[in-house]
Design a protein around this motif. Structure first.
Motif, PDB file in Angstrom:
ATOM      1  N   ARG A  97     -10.288  37.121  19.883  1.00  0.00           N
ATOM      2  CA  ARG A  97     -10.533  37.508  18.494  1.00  0.00           C
ATOM      3  C   ARG A  97      -9.852  38.855  18.225  1.00  0.00           C
ATOM      4  N   VAL A  98      -8.982  38.862  17.228  1.00  0.00           N
ATOM      5  CA  VAL A  98      -8.359  40.108  16.760  1.00  0.00           C
ATOM      6  C   VAL A  98      -8.926  40.401  15.380  1.00  0.00           C
ATOM      7  N   LEU A  99      -9.589  41.538  15.255  1.00  0.00           N
ATOM      8  CA  LEU A  99     -10.184  41.962  13.987  1.00  0.00           C
ATOM      9  C   LEU A  99      -9.499  43.237  13.541  1.00  0.00           C
ATOM     10  N   ASN A 100      -8.842  43.179  12.414  1.00  0.00           N
ATOM     11  CA  ASN A 100      -8.148  44.338  11.866  1.00  0.00           C
ATOM     12  C   ASN A 100      -8.941  44.883  10.683  1.00  0.00           C
ATOM     13  N   ILE A 101      -9.465  46.102  10.846  1.00  0.00           N
ATOM     14  CA  ILE A 101     -10.219  46.700   9.748  1.00  0.00           C
ATOM     15  C   ILE A 101      -9.209  47.232   8.742  1.00  0.00           C
ATOM     16  N   SER A 102      -8.985  46.428   7.728  1.00  0.00           N
ATOM     17  CA  SER A 102      -8.061  46.794   6.659  1.00  0.00           C
ATOM     18  C   SER A 102      -8.866  47.509   5.582  1.00  0.00           C
ATOM     19  N   SER A 103      -8.670  47.134   4.352  1.00  0.00           N
ATOM     20  CA  SER A 103      -9.308  47.812   3.228  1.00  0.00           C
ATOM     21  C   SER A 103      -9.024  47.004   1.975  1.00  0.00           C
ATOM     22  N   VAL A 104      -9.809  47.238   0.944  1.00  0.00           N
ATOM     23  CA  VAL A 104      -9.445  46.689  -0.357  1.00  0.00           C
ATOM     24  C   VAL A 104      -8.047  47.160  -0.738  1.00  0.00           C
ATOM     25  N   HIS A 105      -7.622  48.296  -0.177  1.00  0.00           N
ATOM     26  CA  HIS A 105      -6.270  48.784  -0.435  1.00  0.00           C
ATOM     27  C   HIS A 105      -5.207  48.014   0.348  1.00  0.00           C
ATOM     28  N   GLY A 106      -5.611  47.074   1.169  1.00  0.00           N
ATOM     29  CA  GLY A 106      -4.664  46.118   1.715  1.00  0.00           C
ATOM     30  C   GLY A 106      -4.349  45.001   0.741  1.00  0.00           C
ATOM     31  N   LEU A 107      -5.154  44.911  -0.324  1.00  0.00           N
ATOM     32  CA  LEU A 107      -4.990  43.886  -1.360  1.00  0.00           C
ATOM     33  C   LEU A 107      -4.698  44.464  -2.735  1.00  0.00           C
TER      34      LEU A 107
END
Length: 259
Positions: free
Chosen positions: A135-145
């Motif tokens: 499992r790879v979990l990347n903590i992105s952000s609403v700023h990734g969208l």
């Protein structure tokens, strides 16, 4: 570590026998993720630049501390490769308009928030592939969208992380490895609380007013997200029934992206 309801994460054994690596794990979202995974039976490695804080966090969770600067070339050699769950969380922020944005700061943010996740994914995938599960979990952000002014480096990095996560999902599918982004809005972390206090003092208003006018203006749910709420989604993406959930982004944004 407690949830927003005041209860510790429920102890389970659903991830017993697995090993996790969480970056930026000394506080905030990273610590909450490490706590959630530890509660599910993971052996957790915590990586962070803040040595005293990561030692304290690892002690609290019976985990393995790694005080490292992930932007240094030698850092990866100090981190385990036999990792079943990788949580890419470490990040920094700098706010300035593009024409005033320091080039060296822009470059450092890209390195920490794009290149380092790539290097860690590359570091850990062979073990996941050999095991047939990961499992790879990347903590992105609403700023990734979505984009916001004065955050060019952060927005660019999070958009790049979204793309990296999708490629990882496509390549890892045949080996039982999933890769997803978790995309929170504004989370109640020590960094954000400092920003709340500073803006409240500068503008002569309360911290609640700052949160409502600045941080929650796009959110239909008018409260900050708790780190444990992000960690709960990370735990879900690692748990039973998640095998087909890959290559996607999970917004935790109070309907920000519904606009």
């Amino acid at each position: 570590m407690t949830t927003d309801s005041g209860a510790e994460p429920a102890r389970t054994a659903e991830l017993s026998g697995t090993t996790a690596l969480v970056t930026g794990a000394a506080s905030g979202i990273g610590y909450a993720c490490a706590a959630r995974l530890a509660a599910a039976g993971c052996s957790v490695h915590l990586a962070d630049l803040d040595r005293p804080a990561v030692l304290r966090a690892a002690s609290e969770l019976d985990g393995h501390p790694h005080a490292v600067d992930l932007t240094e070339e030698t850092a990866l050699g100090q981190l385990p490769a036999e990792v079943d769950i990788l949580v890419n969380n470490a990040g920094i922020q700098h706010v300035a308009p593009i024409h005033e944005f320091p080039t060296e700061v822009f470059t450092r943010i890209q390195h920490l928030m794009v290149t380092v996740p790539f290097l860690l994914i590359r570091h850990c995938l062979p073990h996941m592939y050999a095991r047939g599960w990961g499992r790879v979990l990347n903590i992105s952000s609403v700023h990734g969208l979505r984009a916001s002014p004065n955050k060019s480096a952060y927005v660019a990095a999070k958009h790049a992380l979204e793309g990296l996560s999708k490629v990882t999902a496509l390549e890892g599918a045949r080996y039982g490895v999933t890769s997803n982004c978790v995309d929170p809005g504004y989370v109640r972390t020590p960094l954000l609380e400092g920003q709340l206090a500073a803006q409240a003092e500068t503008n002569g208003i309360t911290e609640d007013e700052v949160a409502d006018r600045v941080f929650l203006q796009h959110s239909a749910i008018k409260r900050l997200i708790e780190p444990e709420e992000v960690a709960a989604v990370v735990g879900w993406l690692c748990g039973p029934g998640s095998d087909h959930l890959t290559g996607t982004s999970v917004p935790i944004d109070g309907a920000w992206t519904a606009h």
